[in-house]
Design a protein around this motif. Structure first.
Motif, PDB file in Angstrom:
ATOM      1  N   ALA A  71       0.892  -1.109  -0.065  1.00 15.60           N
ATOM      2  CA  ALA A  71      -0.074   0.184  -0.013  1.00 15.60           C
ATOM      3  C   ALA A  71       0.956   1.399   0.022  1.00 15.60           C
ATOM      4  O   ALA A  71       0.493   2.346  -0.708  1.00 15.60           O
ATOM      5  CB  ALA A  71      -1.029  -0.147   1.237  1.00 15.60           C
ATOM      6  N   VAL A  72       1.767   1.068   0.828  1.00 19.26           N
ATOM      7  CA  VAL A  72       2.648   2.409   0.994  1.00 19.26           C
ATOM      8  C   VAL A  72       3.301   2.619  -0.331  1.00 19.26           C
ATOM      9  O   VAL A  72       3.499   3.728  -1.121  1.00 19.26           O
ATOM     10  CB  VAL A  72       3.749   2.258   1.970  1.00 19.26           C
ATOM     11  N   ARG A  73       4.167   1.593  -0.944  1.00 19.84           N
ATOM     12  CA  ARG A  73       4.950   1.625  -2.198  1.00 19.84           C
ATOM     13  C   ARG A  73       3.862   2.045  -3.338  1.00 19.84           C
ATOM     14  O   ARG A  73       4.449   2.813  -4.244  1.00 19.84           O
ATOM     15  CB  ARG A  73       5.271   0.192  -2.537  1.00 19.84           C
ATOM     16  N   ASN A  74       2.689   1.606  -3.349  1.00 17.18           N
ATOM     17  CA  ASN A  74       1.787   2.202  -4.667  1.00 17.18           C
ATOM     18  C   ASN A  74       1.034   3.479  -3.945  1.00 17.18           C
ATOM     19  O   ASN A  74       0.397   3.907  -5.081  1.00 17.18           O
ATOM     20  CB  ASN A  74       0.694   0.855  -4.654  1.00 17.18           C
ATOM     21  N   GLY A  75       1.310   4.035  -3.064  1.00 22.66           N
ATOM     22  CA  GLY A  75       0.538   5.319  -2.737  1.00 22.66           C
ATOM     23  C   GLY A  75      -0.667   5.137  -2.652  1.00 22.66           C
ATOM     24  O   GLY A  75      -1.403   5.979  -2.876  1.00 22.66           O
ATOM     25  N   SER A  76      -1.440   4.144  -2.340  1.00 20.11           N
ATOM     26  CA  SER A  76      -2.683   4.064  -2.038  1.00 20.11           C
ATOM     27  C   SER A  76      -3.211   2.656  -1.408  1.00 20.11           C
ATOM     28  O   SER A  76      -2.532   1.486  -1.151  1.00 20.11           O
ATOM     29  CB  SER A  76      -3.304   3.898  -3.764  1.00 20.11           C
ATOM     30  N   HIS A  77      -4.400   2.923  -0.805  1.00 18.43           N
ATOM     31  CA  HIS A  77      -4.700   1.685  -0.074  1.00 18.43           C
ATOM     32  C   HIS A  77      -5.406   0.558  -1.036  1.00 18.43           C
ATOM     33  O   HIS A  77      -5.716  -0.482  -0.479  1.00 18.43           O
ATOM     34  CB  HIS A  77      -5.944   2.166   0.846  1.00 18.43           C
ATOM     35  N   SER A  78      -5.391   0.851  -2.287  1.00 13.20           N
ATOM     36  CA  SER A  78      -5.971  -0.143  -3.112  1.00 13.20           C
ATOM     37  C   SER A  78      -5.145  -0.393  -4.237  1.00 13.20           C
ATOM     38  O   SER A  78      -4.314   0.524  -4.732  1.00 13.20           O
ATOM     39  CB  SER A  78      -7.241   0.674  -3.703  1.00 13.20           C
ATOM     40  N   PHE A  79      -4.719  -1.718  -4.320  1.00 13.33           N
ATOM     41  CA  PHE A  79      -3.521  -2.094  -5.176  1.00 13.33           C
ATOM     42  C   PHE A  79      -3.754  -3.342  -5.529  1.00 13.33           C
ATOM     43  O   PHE A  79      -4.641  -4.431  -5.160  1.00 13.33           O
ATOM     44  CB  PHE A  79      -2.215  -1.911  -4.580  1.00 13.33           C
ATOM     45  N   THR A  80      -3.223  -3.955  -6.630  1.00 16.31           N
ATOM     46  CA  THR A  80      -2.947  -5.268  -7.139  1.00 16.31           C
ATOM     47  C   THR A  80      -1.485  -5.824  -6.810  1.00 16.31           C
ATOM     48  O   THR A  80      -0.510  -4.983  -6.746  1.00 16.31           O
ATOM     49  CB  THR A  80      -3.305  -5.472  -8.544  1.00 16.31           C
TER      50      THR A  80
END
Lengths: 231, 231
Positions: B179-188
């Motif tokens: 989540a941190v690395r994607n900068g979003s709570h939503s990710f794959t």
DNA sequence: CCTTTTTTGTGGTTATGACAACAGATTTGT
DNA sequence: ACAAATCTGTTGTCATAACCACAAAAAAGG
């Protein structure tokens, strides 16, 4: 960013003869190193035992070369459990991975395990400019690459050792590899029981239990940090 | 040593334009790369799915650059359990750690996951001779260092994720970092359940159980390889 | 669309290892 | 030499996760 430093010593204090014997500067003469310090924006800082040098989340532009003392690389998880990832003594470097990947926030803290002196070197400048600009840069980069590759192997090893799900499997994976690497069934390890348990990610008492069991089976002899593997 | 190769293609077949877009040759023009191939003793080999490229115990003098197909890096332990450590697709390199630490026997196998073509580059020669002998060597070494440092971070991450002793702890360490690395709570994520379980070193069904529990607690939403973390 | 295969979630059982508590051994400091 | 501190082995309890078996769901293939 560096924190809690007590004093900044001017470069003239640097022992270039010592530096020439470190893995990072291997092959460079003290005079060559002295010439390089300007390009590297060399800065010496002193830390007291327990002081933080880098904090998780920081972006480290400079790598640290330990002049004296010892630095621990520690990972703190969500719930406050600390894991010692690595340690660097005199002549060794730390945070070089982050210094080589600009902008990447650190996942670990670097803290002084004892009163220490650290030389910070901004390798980023070397990596971004053409190495021809300064004759000795290329040797430094090659040394850095060798150190990075070696660290890679160490991390891989830790992963292999902890791949097994049982305490016995992890212990045997570690010990048999040590035997191979030492070229002998008899060897010493750089850990005490607690440290070995931490390294293998198991409970210390469970580790002792398993060691005892292996000794009763005759597969192992040990005293303190000395081990002998049955063939 | 390379094994089981079916055919050796002469250098003229190489696509230097493709190579100039790989991370290893980033910043070098196709012409510069062509000039380098001689120093690097470039050799192309083709492999069928399942063929071994390097075996554990080998000493790898050359790194492999995948021209097409996919190479798996696999660790086999004492008892025959295989662990996939890494995979390299077109444009990526493998065995560079061993190519940079001459003499170190490999701990892993490299095998073709599908029909593949691999370009072998003997970087050892570059590392041991002065980089001034060939203008473009220094860029190659800098790129190698960047790749090595990045691999370092990936290995460290896997260690952090598996540092926790509970399935829940490992899963949350992994997901919250994503989540941190994607900068979003939503990710794959790039794993299915079995692969994620392998990566985190836990049992698949135990992983599914924990995911279900977290969903019931409202801490998590997931569908296939998509996740959303509750704040 | 239906069949086949793969992926994922659940439940139950059992072995294993974490955890805590303690005693003996070893080391360190004074 | 002694006391204090640290390290190590041992035991017992308990929670957890591995393992097994199966069913539901989804994907792939014709």
């Amino acid at each position: 960013m560096k924190q809690d430093q007590k004093a900044i010593r001017p470069k003239p204090d640097l022992d270039f003869s010592f530096l020439s014997r470190t893995p990072l500067f291997l092959g460079a003469s003290p005079e060559e190193i002295e010439a390089m310090t300007a390009c590297l924006e060399a800065e010496t800082r002193t830390y007291e035992k327990g002081q933080m040098i880098y904090r998780a989340g920081d972006t480290a532009a400079a790598l640290g070369l330990v002049l004296c003392g010892r630095i621990l690389i520690v990972h703190d998880d969500f719930w406050g459990n600390a894991t010692v990832m690595d340690s660097a003594g005199a002549g060794q470097i730390f945070a070089e991975t982050y210094a080589c990947t600009p902008g990447e926030p650190m996942m670990v803290n670097a803290e002084a395990a004892e009163d220490s002196q650290v030389l910070f070197l901004n390798v980023g400048r070397i990596l971004r400019t053409c190495s021809r600009s300064c004759e000795h840069h290329s040797r430094l980069i090659r040394n850095l690459l060798a150190l990075s590759a070696r660290k890679n192997l160490n991390l891989s090893r830790k992963i292999f050792y902890t791949a097994s799900k049982s305490v016995r499997g992890r212990l045997l994976a570690y010990l048999s590899d040590q035997a191979v690497r030492n070229g002998s069934h008899s060897f010493t390890i750089p850990f005490n029981r607690q440290q070995l348990a931490d390294y293998l990610n198991v409970d210390r008492s469970a580790l002792s239990k398993e060691i005892g069991r292996l000794q009763r089976e005759g597969a192992l002899k040990t005293k303190k940090n000395w081990f002998e593997m049955g063939k």
